[in-house]
Every structure is written in C-alpha cells, then in structure tokens.
Design an enzyme around this catalytic site. Sequence first.
Site, PDB file in Angstrom:
ATOM      1  N   CYS A 127       0.830  -1.202   0.000  1.00 30.93           N
ATOM      2  CA  CYS A 127       0.000   0.000   0.000  1.00 30.93           C
ATOM      3  C   CYS A 127       0.868   1.257   0.000  1.00 30.93           C
ATOM      4  O   CYS A 127       0.551   2.240  -0.686  1.00 30.93           O
ATOM      5  CB  CYS A 127      -0.949  -0.003   1.197  1.00 30.93           C
ATOM      6  SG  CYS A 127      -0.143  -0.203   2.800  1.00 30.93           S
ATOM      7  N   THR A 159      12.202 -23.085   8.114  1.00 30.57           N
ATOM      8  CA  THR A 159      11.453 -23.301   6.880  1.00 30.57           C
ATOM      9  C   THR A 159      11.999 -22.424   5.756  1.00 30.57           C
ATOM     10  O   THR A 159      12.062 -22.852   4.591  1.00 30.57           O
ATOM     11  CB  THR A 159       9.953 -23.006   7.101  1.00 30.57           C
ATOM     12  OG1 THR A 159       9.437 -23.943   8.061  1.00 30.57           O
ATOM     13  CG2 THR A 159       9.170 -23.143   5.814  1.00 30.57           C
TER      14      THR A 159
END
Length: 717
Positions: A17, A517
């Site tokens: 944004c 991860t």
Amino acid sequence: MSARALPVIQQNELAECGLACLAMIAIHHGHDLDLASLRRRFPVSPRGATLARLIKTAGALGLDSRPLRAEIEHLSGLRLPCILHWDLNHFVVLKRIVGDRVELHDPAIGARTLSLAEFGRHYTGIALELSPRADFAPMRERRRLSLSALAGRVDGLRRAGAQVLVLALCLEAFTLLLPLAMQWVLDRVLVAADVDLLHLLGAGFLTVVVFQSALTAMRGWLIADLGAALNSQWLANLFGHLLRLPLDFFEKRHVGGVMSRFVSVQAIQQTLTGSFVESLLDGLTVALVLALLLFYSPPLTALVLAAFALYAALRWLAFRRLRRLKEEQLIQVAQQQSLLIESIQGVQTIKLGNQQEERRARIANAAVEVARREAAIGRTNAAFGALSKLVFGAQRVLLIWVCAWLTLQGRFSAGMMVVFVAYADLFATRTGSLIDKLVDLRLLGLHGQRIADIALEPPEPQVHTDYAGPAPAPRIEVRGVSFRYADDEPWILRDCSFTIEDGESVAIVGPSGCGKTTLAKLILGLLRPSAGTILIGGVDIHRYGLAAYRDRFGAVMQEDVLFAGSIGENIAGFDSAAEPQRIEAAARAARIHDDIAAMAMGYESLVGDLGSSLSGGQKQRVLLARALYRQPSILLLDEATSHLDVGREHEINREIAALRITRIVIAHRPDTIRSADRVVSLRDGGCEQFETSLYTLPNLSRIQGETAITISKPRVS
C-alpha cells in the site's frame, strides 16, 4: 512542471500500500511510471513498508519528505496530496478536504469520500508530506501492454478473425442495400405503376434478406467458435505462465485477487470477439453511410453530425466516472472472492469459534459493496441509453420535419426523403453503438492491467539452463547464505555455511521463527539467497538448473497439500504411467498402507478437497509417500511427522534412516533429531553444527509410549 491529476493506483500485493501511495504522488508530480516498474526497483517485504522505507524510496524518486504528526484540523494546511497512516497497518493518499468531507485515494479500495467523523476513526495522526526536489527530473518507466504480451500465442486467431470480418462486411453491404428498395418502390413503381418491376424488386430484396439471415448465422457460429478458442487458449497460456512465477509472487497476494485476473480474461475475450469486430464494422458502415448522406444533402448531414458530436461529448465527459466505478467494482469483486475462499477453507475454525454470523456479515457487506458499484455502473449506462434515445430521437423528428418541407418544395422526392431518414437512423444507431463500444474498449485497459500483473511478471529465472556436465552427486553445500525479504528488513539468515554429504542425514533445529522453513525453501531453490550460494555436488544450483535440481528431491513441507483425486493418484503425483506396485511400496515405507487398505475403495479412495477426508497424521503420511514415490536422491522433511504419535514416528524414522540417500530433516521432537547423523542449529540468524551425540536438546524431555492428552480437574477451594 505543472502537476497532473492524481491517479488511483490499486495495490496488487498484500503489503505494498505504501509503494502504491508513492506511485500516485510520483505520477502527480510528473513521473510516468507504473506500480510494477516501481515494485521491481523497490521490492516490498511481505510484512509491508515502514515510514522510513517510504522516505528512502521517495528520495530515490526525487521527492523531499517531511514526516509529521498533524491533527485533522491542520491537514488542509499541508502540501497535498500527502500520505497518511491509516488504521495502524495501512497507508492512503489524502487528496483534499472540502468542508466536512475528506477525499482519499485508498490503494486497497480506490477513491473514497468520508465525513470528518468517519475519517477521524481511521487516521492515526501521522502524515508524510512530499514535494519535488530542486533537481527533480521526470522519469519514464512503464510496462507496455499489448494483446500478444497479455494473451501469449493463440493459434488460428487471425484466420478466424478474417473470416468473421469478411462475413460481417457482406452483412453490412446488404444492410446498406435494403433502404434503396423503399426508394425504388416509391419513386419508380408507384409513379409508373410498374407491376413487373415491383415483383422483380420484391423477389430480389427477399433473396437479399435470405442471404443476410444465412450470413448472420454463419457469423454467429464463427464468433462463438472464435470466442471459445481464444478463451481456452488464453486461460491456458496465462495459467501456464502463472505456474512459472517464483514462489514469493503467491506469498504476497490473496488467492481471490489472483483468481479475479482470470475473470478479466473472459471479459476481454467477450469484448474482443464481440465489441471489437462490431466496432470495426460500425466504423466502416458509418463512413459509407456518411458518404451517402452527403450525396443526398450536405446541410442535412450537418444536422446528423451535430447530434453525433453532442452524444460523443457527453460520453467523453462521463468516462472518468465510469472508469472509476469499474475499477472499484473489480477491486470489490476480488475482495469478495478472497473472503469467500478463506471462509470456505476455514469453515472448521469458524464453527469452533461460533463466528458464522460475523463471517456472514462480512460476506454480506462485501456483496453490498459489489452491488453498489454494479448498480452505479448500471445507472450510468441506463442514463446514456436514455440520452441516446433523446438526442437521436430529436434528430429523427427534425430530419423528418425538414425533409418533408423540402419534399413539398420539390427539392426532395418522397423516396429520397424515406431513404435519407433511413440512412440517418442507421448512422445514428451505428455511431451511438460505436461510441459505446469504444468506451468499452477503453475500459478494457483496467482488465489488461490486472492481467498484466500475471502475464508481464518475469518467470522464475534459471529453471532450465544449458548445463551439460555430468549429474552432480547429491551433496548439498550451503556457502555463506544470507536472506531477508527487503533491504530494510532484519536478516532471517546471516552468513550460514554447512555441508551435507552424500548419503548423510542432517537435522535442522532451532526455536520457532528462527528461519528453519526459510532455509528449507532456499535449499529447495524456492527462494533465492540475498547473498551466498547453494551447491549440489559442487555445482551452483542455478547454473545446474532448478528443474533438474528439484527432480533430485523428494520433499514434504508444512504447507503441502493434497489435490482432488484418489489417494493413489496423489501418491503418484498424478503420473499417468504410475505402477501400482511402486505406489504401494511408497505407502508401506510411509506407514500408511494399512490405513489405505482399510478404506472401502483402497487406493481409489478420494481424499476430498485439500485432503479434508483424511486425519492430520494420515495426510502427512500420504505426503511422505508422495515424496518417496519420486525415488529421490535427496529427501527434505519439514516437520513431516509432527502429527504422528511417537511410536509411528519412530517407525518412519527407522525407515527413512535405512534409505541410501541424503536426508535433511527439520524437527523439534527428540526422537527425530537423534535419528540424524549431525545437527545444524539455527539461532539469531546464524548456524552452528554439532554431532548428534554431542548435541544437548534444550527444554525437551523424551516421551515414551503413546502420546496422551491429560485433562486435570479444577481445584475446589
């Protein structure tokens, strides 16, 4: 340099944004750029951009920044437009304040007008004022949109389009001939009482009508086939390109937003196969009819052109509003789809939290917002339909009036009057339709920009390379690897180095959120290191080629899913040449065969949507079987047994330990960690290596036997 109108730019990624707000203000001050170009130069983290990041980016665009805390009553004194901090997690652009109304450009919604009271509930009090520096130099950096770039290669399009155009031209010729029948009947048959000519004209023009009908049917069939072919090939091309994009493209977007791009494909296809061809024909017909009208009477033709000019001016004046409404509608439809998708996928959570009514209200509000825009677009189109009837209806009355007066004066024949009015009506109909279709075609730019978010995004690099050397050994080397999502983001991994030898088993451990991860995705080539390299058998994985590299892997990640189909198909990865014995062997190794055999349909049992018909442990074991089915030389497991009981996990660890392949395991459980040869521990972005026998498991105790849930009775005092 004079400022331009402030554009509305919607964000495509979840957290861009701030960048979208900068793009709006940069264009307002003279830059010619788009959000995609800005995103490539200044990538945004999935966590969003800080105010400091916006100030740095604005400086690179030649804009001076002045961050300040400003109360609502002081905002009108700032240099507008400026950026406002909104709802503690968002940025918007303040366009202006008029009385008690505030005009905003919200990159998530579009142009908005709020009351001061409503504005105050969202505005956090932080503003960023931006102005061009003394050395400001406008830059041009915008992607070019073309149909070939958006659609890819579509076979048979030109040939089918040419056939449709030829048939349509024949139809237009017949349309121009039919009004002449009335003139010849009035001026030749009735005046001379020529019955034979009447019969000849009747038969001739009846034949024209038959041919016209046949050609209309043929054109309709061709357009239907052309539309179906264009839609199917375009969707396949776009989806194929989507699958070639890097993983972070998907991590930064809502599923509904991506899906809405495919709706835009259908909108463009329908317009191209309908409105575009008709616009070409309308333009050609308008030119021919205008020539005929000038032949009959130039002064009366000026009246016809005046009506056309009036309607064109009205449509042009209202185009900006129609474009804004259409833009907002597309955004609201994407948000509605995202809400629907996440609500369906999270229905279990919704039920457990008794949030059905809250979710229903959110979906209803989203539907209302979509309906409001659709109603506004419908009202605008209805208003122009009425204006078209008013303008061209008044033109027809005036023409009949003037033509009849000219006929009474002997300057027009009755047949000429009828034909001129008929051609004027045809001109009015086709010019009105041409203007409407040109508006529709211009609005396609909105759809084109949304499709460009996928079609013009560069695919994942170095998937296929020209590497021609021998297949490298399955030895993984992580050399000085660092990673972060953006330049102003903290390092997730910093200068990590370790080696996993061929056939070795390594456990990667560390506290939650330390980057395990992320490291797995880097090893798999799903993410690219910010610094450092990853090698297989001494060869950089990007030089080797990511497709060939991933063929060496079997992997189970935390986010992995099962697809609609049978259990056997999922284990085989939907391989059409899958062997049942190989599927069963993989299932036995993953300790899921007995569960499958107990099901009514065995390996043909359907897994449901995303594996919903299986328990968490069963799903993990099917995913493990899918990885083992590939017969990989390297196996990577990210918490692949976290849903299993300790006994079943121990069995699978023994099975995996017996494999003569390189194994990388991310785990928290002691049993899984101890099954590895070595341990790589991540902490604070760095990594350390230990022999398993020398590694102390912090804050973990070994659990014997089956995992149980203990429910304690509350104490009563």
